[in-house]
Every structure is written in C-alpha cells, then in structure tokens.
Scaffold this motif. Structure first.
Motif, PDB file in Angstrom:
ATOM      1  N   ARG A   1      25.187 -21.565  25.111  1.00 43.93           N
ATOM      2  CA  ARG A   1      24.570 -22.134  26.318  1.00 43.93           C
ATOM      3  C   ARG A   1      24.236 -23.615  26.176  1.00 43.93           C
ATOM      4  O   ARG A   1      24.004 -24.304  27.166  1.00 43.93           O
ATOM      5  CB  ARG A   1      23.318 -21.340  26.695  1.00 43.93           C
ATOM      6  N   LYS A   2      24.193 -24.132  24.945  1.00 39.09           N
ATOM      7  CA  LYS A   2      23.845 -25.527  24.722  1.00 39.09           C
ATOM      8  C   LYS A   2      25.037 -26.484  24.878  1.00 39.09           C
ATOM      9  O   LYS A   2      24.864 -27.697  24.846  1.00 39.09           O
ATOM     10  CB  LYS A   2      23.241 -25.691  23.322  1.00 39.09           C
ATOM     11  N   PHE A   3      26.241 -25.921  25.046  1.00 40.32           N
ATOM     12  CA  PHE A   3      27.424 -26.771  25.217  1.00 40.32           C
ATOM     13  C   PHE A   3      27.744 -26.952  26.699  1.00 40.32           C
ATOM     14  O   PHE A   3      27.666 -25.999  27.489  1.00 40.32           O
ATOM     15  CB  PHE A   3      28.628 -26.151  24.508  1.00 40.32           C
ATOM     16  N   ASN A   4      28.124 -28.156  27.051  1.00 43.51           N
ATOM     17  CA  ASN A   4      28.531 -28.424  28.434  1.00 43.51           C
ATOM     18  C   ASN A   4      29.835 -27.685  28.745  1.00 43.51           C
ATOM     19  O   ASN A   4      30.649 -27.421  27.852  1.00 43.51           O
ATOM     20  CB  ASN A   4      28.744 -29.925  28.652  1.00 43.51           C
ATOM     21  N   ASP A   5      30.015 -27.396  30.032  1.00 40.80           N
ATOM     22  CA  ASP A   5      31.222 -26.661  30.432  1.00 40.80           C
ATOM     23  C   ASP A   5      32.497 -27.464  30.198  1.00 40.80           C
ATOM     24  O   ASP A   5      33.599 -26.893  30.145  1.00 40.80           O
ATOM     25  CB  ASP A   5      31.126 -26.269  31.909  1.00 40.80           C
ATOM     26  N   ASN A   6      32.362 -28.786  30.062  1.00 37.41           N
ATOM     27  CA  ASN A   6      33.566 -29.596  29.863  1.00 37.41           C
ATOM     28  C   ASN A   6      34.061 -29.592  28.414  1.00 37.41           C
ATOM     29  O   ASN A   6      35.075 -30.206  28.099  1.00 37.41           O
ATOM     30  CB  ASN A   6      33.334 -31.039  30.320  1.00 37.41           C
ATOM     31  N   LYS A   7      33.317 -28.917  27.526  1.00 40.32           N
ATOM     32  CA  LYS A   7      33.777 -28.806  26.146  1.00 40.32           C
ATOM     33  C   LYS A   7      34.967 -27.835  26.099  1.00 40.32           C
ATOM     34  O   LYS A   7      34.869 -26.698  26.594  1.00 40.32           O
ATOM     35  CB  LYS A   7      32.661 -28.294  25.234  1.00 40.32           C
ATOM     36  N   SER A   8      36.050 -28.273  25.511  1.00 39.50           N
ATOM     37  CA  SER A   8      37.291 -27.487  25.533  1.00 39.50           C
ATOM     38  C   SER A   8      37.144 -26.133  24.854  1.00 39.50           C
ATOM     39  O   SER A   8      37.848 -25.175  25.199  1.00 39.50           O
ATOM     40  CB  SER A   8      38.417 -28.280  24.849  1.00 39.50           C
ATOM     41  N   PHE A   9      36.229 -26.048  23.912  1.00 39.66           N
ATOM     42  CA  PHE A   9      36.101 -24.806  23.144  1.00 39.66           C
ATOM     43  C   PHE A   9      35.049 -23.857  23.715  1.00 39.66           C
ATOM     44  O   PHE A   9      34.839 -22.774  23.169  1.00 39.66           O
ATOM     45  CB  PHE A   9      35.749 -25.111  21.683  1.00 39.66           C
ATOM     46  N   LYS A  10      34.423 -24.240  24.827  1.00 41.50           N
ATOM     47  CA  LYS A  10      33.355 -23.376  25.339  1.00 41.50           C
ATOM     48  C   LYS A  10      33.913 -22.036  25.818  1.00 41.50           C
ATOM     49  O   LYS A  10      33.273 -20.990  25.649  1.00 41.50           O
ATOM     50  CB  LYS A  10      32.576 -24.057  26.459  1.00 41.50           C
ATOM     51  N   ARG A  11      35.096 -22.074  26.399  1.00 41.28           N
ATOM     52  CA  ARG A  11      35.694 -20.813  26.862  1.00 41.28           C
ATOM     53  C   ARG A  11      35.924 -19.871  25.689  1.00 41.28           C
ATOM     54  O   ARG A  11      35.724 -18.656  25.803  1.00 41.28           O
ATOM     55  CB  ARG A  11      37.014 -21.102  27.584  1.00 41.28           C
ATOM     56  N   SER A  12      36.298 -20.424  24.550  1.00 47.39           N
ATOM     57  CA  SER A  12      36.503 -19.592  23.356  1.00 47.39           C
ATOM     58  C   SER A  12      35.189 -18.969  22.899  1.00 47.39           C
ATOM     59  O   SER A  12      35.151 -17.804  22.468  1.00 47.39           O
ATOM     60  CB  SER A  12      37.094 -20.436  22.219  1.00 47.39           C
ATOM     61  N   LEU A  13      34.119 -19.720  23.005  1.00 46.18           N
ATOM     62  CA  LEU A  13      32.800 -19.186  22.654  1.00 46.18           C
ATOM     63  C   LEU A  13      32.400 -18.062  23.601  1.00 46.18           C
ATOM     64  O   LEU A  13      31.850 -17.037  23.182  1.00 46.18           O
ATOM     65  CB  LEU A  13      31.752 -20.302  22.677  1.00 46.18           C
ATOM     66  N   GLN A  14      32.696 -18.262  24.897  1.00 46.52           N
ATOM     67  CA  GLN A  14      32.377 -17.229  25.884  1.00 46.52           C
ATOM     68  C   GLN A  14      33.203 -15.960  25.622  1.00 46.52           C
ATOM     69  O   GLN A  14      32.686 -14.837  25.737  1.00 46.52           O
ATOM     70  CB  GLN A  14      32.655 -17.764  27.296  1.00 46.52           C
ATOM     71  N   ASN A  15      34.449 -16.142  25.281  1.00 49.58           N
ATOM     72  CA  ASN A  15      35.295 -14.988  24.958  1.00 49.58           C
ATOM     73  C   ASN A  15      34.745 -14.236  23.747  1.00 49.58           C
ATOM     74  O   ASN A  15      34.782 -12.998  23.689  1.00 49.58           O
ATOM     75  CB  ASN A  15      36.723 -15.442  24.663  1.00 49.58           C
ATOM     76  N   SER A  16      34.238 -15.009  22.807  1.00 46.86           N
ATOM     77  CA  SER A  16      33.673 -14.384  21.609  1.00 46.86           C
ATOM     78  C   SER A  16      32.438 -13.563  21.959  1.00 46.86           C
ATOM     79  O   SER A  16      32.222 -12.477  21.403  1.00 46.86           O
ATOM     80  CB  SER A  16      33.325 -15.464  20.588  1.00 46.86           C
ATOM     81  N   ILE A  17      31.613 -14.061  22.891  1.00 48.98           N
ATOM     82  CA  ILE A  17      30.441 -13.300  23.334  1.00 48.98           C
ATOM     83  C   ILE A  17      30.877 -11.983  23.958  1.00 48.98           C
ATOM     84  O   ILE A  17      30.323 -10.909  23.664  1.00 48.98           O
ATOM     85  CB  ILE A  17      29.608 -14.125  24.346  1.00 48.98           C
ATOM     86  N   SER A  18      31.884 -12.054  24.814  1.00 45.67           N
ATOM     87  CA  SER A  18      32.382 -10.840  25.469  1.00 45.67           C
ATOM     88  C   SER A  18      32.894  -9.833  24.432  1.00 45.67           C
ATOM     89  O   SER A  18      32.607  -8.631  24.515  1.00 45.67           O
ATOM     90  CB  SER A  18      33.501 -11.211  26.447  1.00 45.67           C
ATOM     91  N   SER A  19      33.622 -10.348  23.469  1.00 46.45           N
ATOM     92  CA  SER A  19      34.177  -9.469  22.435  1.00 46.45           C
ATOM     93  C   SER A  19      33.069  -8.828  21.597  1.00 46.45           C
ATOM     94  O   SER A  19      33.104  -7.623  21.316  1.00 46.45           O
ATOM     95  CB  SER A  19      35.117 -10.279  21.543  1.00 46.45           C
TER      96      SER A  19
END
Length: 726
Positions: free
Chosen positions: A567-585
C-alpha cells in the motif's frame, strides 16, 4: 581512555610563570613596598581580601616569591618567612601553642647564634602562655567549699623552664623577643592562609594572636581574608550585625589589599587551558566529534556564569568524571552544562534529575522541554514554568539545554526540532537519551556505541554479527523503542544502494529478532512500522530502479505484512501489480472456510487484503467470501471489519462512509439475504425511519450488524422514493 587520568589540580600557583590572571604585576608592587619597609620595626598586618576560590593563596604566593631576595641598604634587615596554616588544628589552644612552637623551631634551625636566641625566647614565651592557660583552667573539684590553685612558676618549671633570676612576665618575655630580633637584624614575615575555613572561635583566636599574643617588633603578618565571612564570624563579640565585625577587623588589619579583579579575557583563557587539559586526559572513541563538542563548550563560556576560578575547576572536574564514565554515550556539550548545574545550583540539578518524562513507542517524536500542562496553550507551562521561576539565576542554562520550539526561546530547523539529529547527537532533550545523563550507566539502557555499530556491520555485510547485536539490543523491552528509532533512522539515511539493499533484506529475513508485542496509535507493531517505512523509502527513491529489491523483499512477507508493504507504493510503480498478484496468491493459500479473511476484525490489514484480492481475482475472492457466510456469527465478523476501530481499543458505529466502502468490497445484497435467512426477526425489527444509533459510543457486534441492516434498508428505501419522484 588515557592511562594518565587525573583531575584538575585546585592547588594555588607557586611561581609567576603559573600566573594565568596577571596577578604578578600587582603582587610585585606589594612585595616591593614590604621590602622598602625593611627598616621599620613596627608590627604590621596586611590583609589580602577576596572571596572563596578567587585566588587569594596564589596571590599570597606571588608576594612571597623571592621576597627575601632584594638589594638591601645598610639599615635594611634580612627576611625570615614563616607559613602557618591554622586549618590543620583541632582546637584553639592547639592552634595557639603550635604557632609559637613552630615559630621558635624556625629560628633554632638557623645557623646564626642571634637567631637561635630569638627562638629560645619565643619558646619561653610560648611556655609561659601555656602556664597561664593551665593556671586559669586547671583545678580540683570543690571539697568542703575549698579549691586548689596552682602557681605559674611551678607550671612553668614543669614545662621545662626555670624561673631563676628575674621575675618573668609576658611583657618581659615579649620584650626579650623584640630585643633579640632587633639584635639579629631580621624581619619575620608570617603568612596565614585559610582563615575563612575556620569556625568563629578559631578565627577569633588567630586575630587575637596577631593583635595581642604575637605582635612582636619587626613582624609582618600577611593574612588571607574573606572579609564578609570573617566579619560575620566575629560580629557577636563586638556588636549585633556584620558591620560591627568589619569595624573590629579594621583595627586588626593595618593595610587592606583587595584582590585584583580577574579580567574576562584572563578568566576565559584560564577556562580554555583547563578545558584543554580535560580534553587531553580524556580519550574518547570519536575524537573528531569530541573535538567539535569541546569547541562548542569553549565558545559558550561566559565569565558571568562563574563566580571564581575555583568554581571553574570544580565544574570541570565534575564534567571530567561524567565524561570519563559515559562520554561515549552522551553529548559532551550537554553533559558539561548539566554538570555545571550540578555544581552551581544543586537544587535545580536535582529538580531536573527527578523529572520523569513520558516514554513509549509513540513518544520518541517529542523532546524534553518540561512543558507538561497539556491543557495550556501558553509556554512556559507546567513543570517548566516552575523550573524557570524557581531557578532564575540559571535560566539561560535551562533554555540552552532544553529549548522550546516555536516559542521564541530557541528555534531550530524552521521552528521544528530535527529529531533525527537530536537522537544521533545523543542530546539531553532527546527522550531516548535524557535519563543517561543522570543514571551514569547503560545497564538496561540502550548503548549509543552498540547502535553505532549497526552501521559498521552493514557496511561490512556482516549478517552474523548483526544478528548477535540485535539479540543484545532487544533484550530489555523497556528500551526497545530506542533501538527501533535508530533502525528507522538508518533505513531512511542509507545512501549506498548495495548497503541499503543488504540491510533491508537482513531485516525482512530476520523479523523474528524484532519484538512485535507493542503497537502504536495506528495499530502498527514494530515489524509493521519497519515494513511500511522501507516501502515508503523505496517508493520515494526516484534515482534507482527498485523493482528487484522490492519483489525480493515481498517474498519474505506473509499476506498481512505484504498488504502493508504494497500500500505504500504509488500505482505508477511498474512492480506494484506484481505485489498485488502476490497478495492474491498468498491470500488464496492463507484463508479458507474455517479461516476467513475477516476472522479478526481488529486486524487492520484485512480490508487491504480484501481490496487487493478482489482487484486481482474478483471471482476467487467472491467465492471465498460467499463460501464462508455459513451463519450469522460470520456475518457479524464480516461487518465488524468496517466500522472505525478507535485507539486500537474499541469499535465505533458503522457509519455511512463505512457502509459505502463495504459495498466496494462485499456483495451487500448477498449478505443481507443470508442474514434474512438466518435471522428474519432481526431484519424485520429494523425500521430505517425509527432506528437511531450513537455516533460516538462503543458498539457491540450486534449493534454493528443492526447498523448494516439499517443502511441497507435505508438505501433501498431512498432509491424507491427517488423512482417514485421521477
């Protein structure tokens, strides 16, 4: 520390080369006048007037230096010097008789026959005084109303002197002394020091000795005197107030000589040289840093702050002891001035020492300034107001040690304290270091030296010793917040990318070393604070590509920690989607029908996990929620996740904004229908027109469920009315 450790010497100087106050010029003039008075046989008493510790003994020594070496005329006499220190004697009689005994021996050791003759008559004079004393004070108890007295001649003979020949009296013996001194062509200079250390009876005995018992011809008495102290001691013998004591003193002292004023430049130079001596005798680990702090102490010196050179010595010796004990653990400048308070105003020092500032995980963002009346908008207030009013003479030191920010006293960093700098410099007004200045130990306290070691081990990529150090640092739970604060400083300030990445990975791999039993006002324990801080630091870094390190760090986190990290990373960070995917997993692997994501409503990350899980895999997330709603208790738990959790201690009501956010994450139609299935009576009882609830009171799970039903029904009713109007 140096092997050659010693305190500053408080001894008086013994020669002009040691004179730091330029007393020698005035002392030389007085010495010259005494020498020019060589042919005058009249007894003279010279008083050196000065306060305690101002340098009277040093001035006396400068007068004495080579006083007996001067170019003499035919009628001039030789000088014999005699030092008498009355402070070493236990009573007045011992003091009086030893004066004459020692004086007579001074003459006996001289080779001149004439001088030995003087010694003989002074010895007889002394023994006669003893005989008179014994005769006046010794007797037998009354028997049949009678008293036995003693003849002086018998006592005198018992003391080793025969009264054969002339009938001796004190006056006759005194004349014999005067005659032999005149024949010997000698003047006697008697130096008497430490008069102001005696009690009033002893002071009176010395003055009586000078004026009556030993006022021989060709005698010069030079006496050091604190006139106010002496006058106060003898005033009751001659009147009612201190002025009567001064009047009597004027009859004793023929020539009053007031100690020269020490010029500010000379006092500063004295302080500087003594401070340099302290610095030399201390060998602190960070010499460059110590050098700067000593320079700061030197620059802050003011002659107005010290009453005498002796007070400077006392303060510096107290400072030396403190620096020797904990110099590596505190700020030396602050230590000097708190030691100054200890010597200058012990009551103020103890007042500050006994103060107990608040401490805890959220308290390290405060400085110690004693303004503790939190209902007052004025400053100073509370303890500080009492402190400044009670100890006005040291207000400047209090304000320098404990500045008040945004209040005109001291303003740093644009009106806000630089908390990181205060902690790094171990300042006394930094909450984490305050107590060390008074406890003088680091048992059960966090060592600055150990904290500083962290950075050294990071630069060496030394995980093994870092683990040992962390175990040691976190032993005392009451000091853990200090360690955490230093770790946070390092996280923010590491500039070397490799060192930074090494330390971040070290922390994430060794979170078990960091206690997580305490939470702050935001519900974050120690570990979560560090996780969010590292993420924020990486997010703010616009220079480096932090994709690899961010993803590597995420692998070491559980789903709760990862949600805080992400949650501390801005949405424009390219790797944020990967972090979100990791949360889902990780959520899919962590939660189940028996362990739903919402199971613990007080767990702040629950809603974050729901948000990211739904964002990445909506179908999987919805299946999880719907599959867990198997009874009304689970519905209560789910709803309970959305009201505010005040102060991490109690739940508030489910307000409109809470309900709106709940709708973004939960299919409220499904939940309502399930509740209707489990408890239709409750559903029927909630009337959206009649139902009311408090917006400030603590709420039970049942009340939150009722509020959910209320908002659901109210929203449906509002929509129905809107359709009718349209």
């Amino acid at each position: 520390m140096s092997n050659n450790i010693h305190f500053l010497d408080d001894s008086a100087i013994s020669n002009p080369q040691q004179d730091l106050f330029n007393f020698k010029f005035y002392a030389g003039k007085i010495q010259k006048l005494i020498q020019l008075n060589s042919s005058n046989p009249e007894p003279i008493t010279i008083g050196i007037y000065g306060k305690w510790g101002e340098g009277k003994t040093s001035f006396l020594n400068l007068i004495e230096d080579k006083i007996d070496h001067f170019e003499k005329k035919e009628e001039d006499k030789e000088y014999l010097k005699f030092h008498f220190n009355p402070w070493r004697y236990s009573n007045e009689d011992e003091m009086l008789f030893d004066f004459f005994d020692a004086l007579s021996k001074k003459f006996y050791v001289q080779e001149s026959t004439n001088l030995q003759e003087v010694g003989k008559w002074i010895s007889k004079y002394s023994k006669y005084l003893k005989a008179v004393k014994i005769s006046a004070t010794v007797g037998l108890p009354k028997i049949f109303n009678s008293k036995v007295s003693f003849d002086i001649s018998e006592i005198f003979q018992a003391l080793g002197e025969d009264l054969k020949g002339d009938e001796l009296t004190l006056d006759l013996l005194k004349n014999k002394v005067n005659e032999t001194i005149k024949t010997a062509k000698f003047k006697v200079v008697v130096f008497i020091d430490d008069l102001d250390r005696l009690d009033k009876e002893e002071i009176y005995t010395i003055l009586k000795l000078i004026k009556l018992n030993a006022n021989f011809s060709n005698f010069i008495f030079i006496v050091n005197i604190d006139s106010d102290h002496v006058a106060k001691a003898i005033k009751n013998r001659y009147g009612d107030d201190i002025e009567d004591g001064h009047f009597f003193l004027e009859k004793i002292i023929n020539i009053p000589i007031h100690l020269p004023k020490i010029e500010d430049a000379d006092l500063r130079e004295f302080f500087r040289k003594k401070l340099e001596q302290v610095k030399v005798n201390l060998s602190l680990s960070n010499s460059e840093k110590a050098q700067e702090m000593f320079k700061e102490i030197d620059m802050e010196f003011s002659s107005d702050l010290f009453s005498s050179p002796r007070e400077i010595i006392r303060v510096l010796n107290s400072f030396f002891l403190g620096a020797f004990a904990i110099g590596d653990e505190v700020n030396l400048r602050d230590l000097f001035w708190i030691e100054y308070l200890k010597i200058k105003n012990g009551e103020c020092y103890n007042f500050i020492k006994s103060y107990h500032p608040k401490s805890g995980i959220m308290e390290f963002d405060r400085t110690v300034d004693f303004n503790d009346d939190y209902n007052s908008n004025e400053k100073p207030n509370g303890t500080r107001k009492d402190l400044l009013e009670k100890f006005k003479n040291v207000n400047i030191i209090i304000n320098n040690l404990f500045p008040v920010y945004n209040n005109g006293l001291v303003v740093l960093g644009g009106g806000k304290p630089n908390l990181d700098l205060l902690d790094r410099e171990s300042r006394i007004n930094s909450l984490g270091h305050y107590e060390k200045y008074f406890s003088f130990h680091n048992i059960r306290k966090t060592s600055v030296l150990k904290l500083n070691t962290i950075e050294n081990l990071i630069s060496e990529n030394d995980s093994t010793n870092l683990i040992s150090l962390f175990k040691d640092l976190f032993l005392d739970e009451t000091q853990n917040y200090k360690v955490l604060y230093r770790i946070e400083l390092i996280i923010k300030e590491l500039n070397n990318k490799d060192e930074r990445n090494f330390f971040y990975l070290f922390l994430f791999n060794n979170f078990d070393l960091i206690p997580n039993s305490k939470t702050d006002a935001y519900g974050l324990d120690y570990r979560l604070r560090l996780i969010e801080l590292i993420a924020s630091t990486l997010n703010k870094d616009t220079v480096n590509d932090n994709t690899d390190i961010s993803l590597s760090l995420s692998e070491n986190l559980d789903v709760y920690q990862l949600s805080h990290f992400t949650r501390k990373f801005n949405d424009n960070k390219s790797f944020k989607r990967s972090l979100q995917n990791s949360i889902s997993s990780k959520a899919q692997k962590t939660f189940s029908a028996s362990n739903p994501v919402y199971k613990n409503p007080s767990n702040a990350p629950n809603k974050m996990i729901m948000h990211y899980w739904k964002l990445v895999n909506n179908e999987e997330y919805n299946n999880h929620i719907e599959s867990t709603i198997i009874n009304e208790e689970n519905i209560k738990l789910l709803v309970r996740n959305f009201p505010s959790f005040w102060n991490n201690s109690y739940f508030g009501p489910l307000e409109k904004n809470n309900y709106d956010y709940m709708k973004q994450l939960i299919n409220v139609d499904f939940i309502y229908q399930k509740e209707k299935e489990f408890n239709p009576k409750l559903i029927k009882s909630i009337d959206p027109v009649e139902y009311h609830f408090s917006e400030i009171d603590e709420n039970t799970p049942e009340e939150n469920l009722e509020q959910f039903i209320y908002w659901y029904k109210k929203e449906k009713e509002d929509k129905r009315k809107l359709l009718l109007l349209s």
